[in-house]
Design a protein around this motif. Structure first.
Motif, PDB file in Angstrom:
ATOM      1  N   LEU A  36       0.843  -1.174  -0.086  1.00  0.00           N
ATOM      2  CA  LEU A  36      -0.132   0.007   0.050  1.00  0.00           C
ATOM      3  C   LEU A  36       1.037   1.189   0.120  1.00  0.00           C
ATOM      4  CD1 LEU A  36      -2.946  -1.108   2.661  1.00  0.00           C
ATOM      5  CD2 LEU A  36      -3.166  -0.687  -0.074  1.00  0.00           C
ATOM      6  N   LEU A  37       1.877   1.357   0.716  1.00  0.00           N
ATOM      7  CA  LEU A  37       2.772   2.465   0.981  1.00  0.00           C
ATOM      8  C   LEU A  37       3.653   2.585  -0.472  1.00  0.00           C
ATOM      9  CD1 LEU A  37       3.950   4.684   2.488  1.00  0.00           C
ATOM     10  CD2 LEU A  37       5.573   3.186   3.440  1.00  0.00           C
ATOM     11  N   ASP A  38       3.816   1.578  -0.876  1.00  0.00           N
ATOM     12  CA  ASP A  38       4.567   1.659  -2.464  1.00  0.00           C
ATOM     13  C   ASP A  38       3.584   2.063  -3.625  1.00  0.00           C
ATOM     14  OD1 ASP A  38       6.909   0.664  -1.620  1.00  0.00           O
ATOM     15  OD2 ASP A  38       6.595  -1.274  -2.176  1.00  0.00           O
ATOM     16  N   LEU A  39       2.271   1.773  -3.319  1.00  0.00           N
ATOM     17  CA  LEU A  39       1.188   2.194  -4.405  1.00  0.00           C
ATOM     18  C   LEU A  39       0.967   3.548  -4.084  1.00  0.00           C
ATOM     19  CD1 LEU A  39      -0.568  -1.048  -4.793  1.00  0.00           C
ATOM     20  CD2 LEU A  39       0.646  -0.021  -6.432  1.00  0.00           C
ATOM     21  N   PRO A  44       0.160   3.447   4.483  1.00  0.00           N
ATOM     22  CA  PRO A  44      -0.023   3.904   5.773  1.00  0.00           C
ATOM     23  C   PRO A  44       1.024   5.048   6.282  1.00  0.00           C
ATOM     24  CG  PRO A  44       0.573   1.704   6.231  1.00  0.00           C
ATOM     25  CD  PRO A  44       0.508   1.880   4.709  1.00  0.00           C
ATOM     26  N   ALA A  45       0.635   5.796   7.165  1.00  0.00           N
ATOM     27  CA  ALA A  45       1.665   6.909   7.456  1.00  0.00           C
ATOM     28  C   ALA A  45       2.853   6.453   8.154  1.00  0.00           C
ATOM     29  CB  ALA A  45       0.986   8.035   8.341  1.00  0.00           C
ATOM     30  N   THR A  46       2.610   5.274   9.050  1.00  0.00           N
ATOM     31  CA  THR A  46       3.817   4.552   9.646  1.00  0.00           C
ATOM     32  C   THR A  46       3.576   3.211   9.501  1.00  0.00           C
ATOM     33  OG1 THR A  46       2.572   4.254  11.615  1.00  0.00           O
ATOM     34  CG2 THR A  46       3.900   6.236  11.507  1.00  0.00           C
ATOM     35  N   LEU A  47       4.794   2.407   9.412  1.00  0.00           N
ATOM     36  CA  LEU A  47       4.552   0.973   9.174  1.00  0.00           C
ATOM     37  C   LEU A  47       4.946   0.249  10.578  1.00  0.00           C
ATOM     38  CD1 LEU A  47       6.959   0.433   5.984  1.00  0.00           C
ATOM     39  CD2 LEU A  47       4.249   0.142   6.470  1.00  0.00           C
ATOM     40  N   ARG A  48       4.078  -0.550  11.030  1.00  0.00           N
ATOM     41  CA  ARG A  48       4.172  -1.026  12.408  1.00  0.00           C
ATOM     42  C   ARG A  48       4.583  -2.696  12.371  1.00  0.00           C
ATOM     43  NH1 ARG A  48      -1.308   0.448  15.393  1.00  0.00           N
ATOM     44  NH2 ARG A  48      -0.219  -1.240  16.541  1.00  0.00           N
ATOM     45  N   GLN A  49       5.257  -3.071  13.430  1.00  0.00           N
ATOM     46  CA  GLN A  49       5.742  -4.423  13.580  1.00  0.00           C
ATOM     47  C   GLN A  49       4.392  -5.554  13.779  1.00  0.00           C
ATOM     48  OE1 GLN A  49       8.775  -5.643  12.486  1.00  0.00           O
ATOM     49  NE2 GLN A  49       9.294  -3.719  11.928  1.00  0.00           N
ATOM     50  N   ASP A  50       3.695  -4.851  14.797  1.00  0.00           N
ATOM     51  CA  ASP A  50       2.526  -5.725  15.101  1.00  0.00           C
ATOM     52  C   ASP A  50       1.497  -5.903  14.228  1.00  0.00           C
ATOM     53  OD1 ASP A  50       2.093  -2.925  15.666  1.00  0.00           O
ATOM     54  OD2 ASP A  50       0.824  -3.411  17.393  1.00  0.00           O
ATOM     55  N   LYS A  51       1.122  -4.970  13.480  1.00  0.00           N
ATOM     56  CA  LYS A  51      -0.003  -4.831  12.472  1.00  0.00           C
ATOM     57  C   LYS A  51       0.496  -4.482  11.065  1.00  0.00           C
ATOM     58  CE  LYS A  51      -3.599  -3.827  15.617  1.00  0.00           C
ATOM     59  NZ  LYS A  51      -4.599  -2.884  16.176  1.00  0.00           N
ATOM     60  N   SER A  72      -8.744   2.513   7.250  1.00  0.00           N
ATOM     61  CA  SER A  72      -8.289   2.540   8.502  1.00  0.00           C
ATOM     62  C   SER A  72      -8.522   1.115   9.258  1.00  0.00           C
ATOM     63  CB  SER A  72      -8.421   3.656   9.204  1.00  0.00           C
ATOM     64  OG  SER A  72      -8.030   3.660  10.793  1.00  0.00           O
ATOM     65  N   SER A  73      -7.951   0.661  10.031  1.00  0.00           N
ATOM     66  CA  SER A  73      -8.608  -0.741  10.665  1.00  0.00           C
ATOM     67  C   SER A  73      -8.579  -0.301  12.295  1.00  0.00           C
ATOM     68  CB  SER A  73      -7.484  -1.989  10.364  1.00  0.00           C
ATOM     69  OG  SER A  73      -6.368  -1.651  10.766  1.00  0.00           O
TER      70      SER A  73
END
Length: 93
Positions: A36-39, A44-51, A72-73
């Motif tokens: 999604l970030l590439d496209l 999303p604004a930040t990449l998270r490790q848990d989600k 948003s989830s």
């Protein structure tokens, strides 16, 4: 002439669906955040490790590509995900 299958009869049993079978107003879970970030360049604004995934909603289908809205989830993970009727979607372009 190809017959378009009625995918609604499958309900929640679909776990993977080819892009050619996507239709307007479908909601998919599990779109990888890195893709999604590439496209999108910003979501999303930040990449998270848990989600690591977000849902996407198909706005319009097109023979050369579909218009999709990453969603948003946030919220209770045990509740069904939905987009409220009458929700005003805004473009980030």
């Amino acid at each position: 002439m190809l017959r378009t299958p009625d995918l609604s009869i499958l309900g929640e049993s679909i776990s993977s669906l080819p892009v050619a079978q996507w239709a307007e107003n479908m909601l998919f879970l599990g779109a990888p955040d890195e893709d999604l970030l590439d496209l999108t360049g910003s979501f999303p604004a930040t990449l998270r490790q848990d989600k690591t995934t977000h849902p996407i909603f198909i706005l319009k289908t097109n023979p050369i590509g579909h218009y999709a809205c990453p969603c948003s989830s946030k919220g209770n993970a045990k509740e069904k995900r939905f987009i409220r009727s009458g929700c005003s979607l805004t473009s980030s372009e």
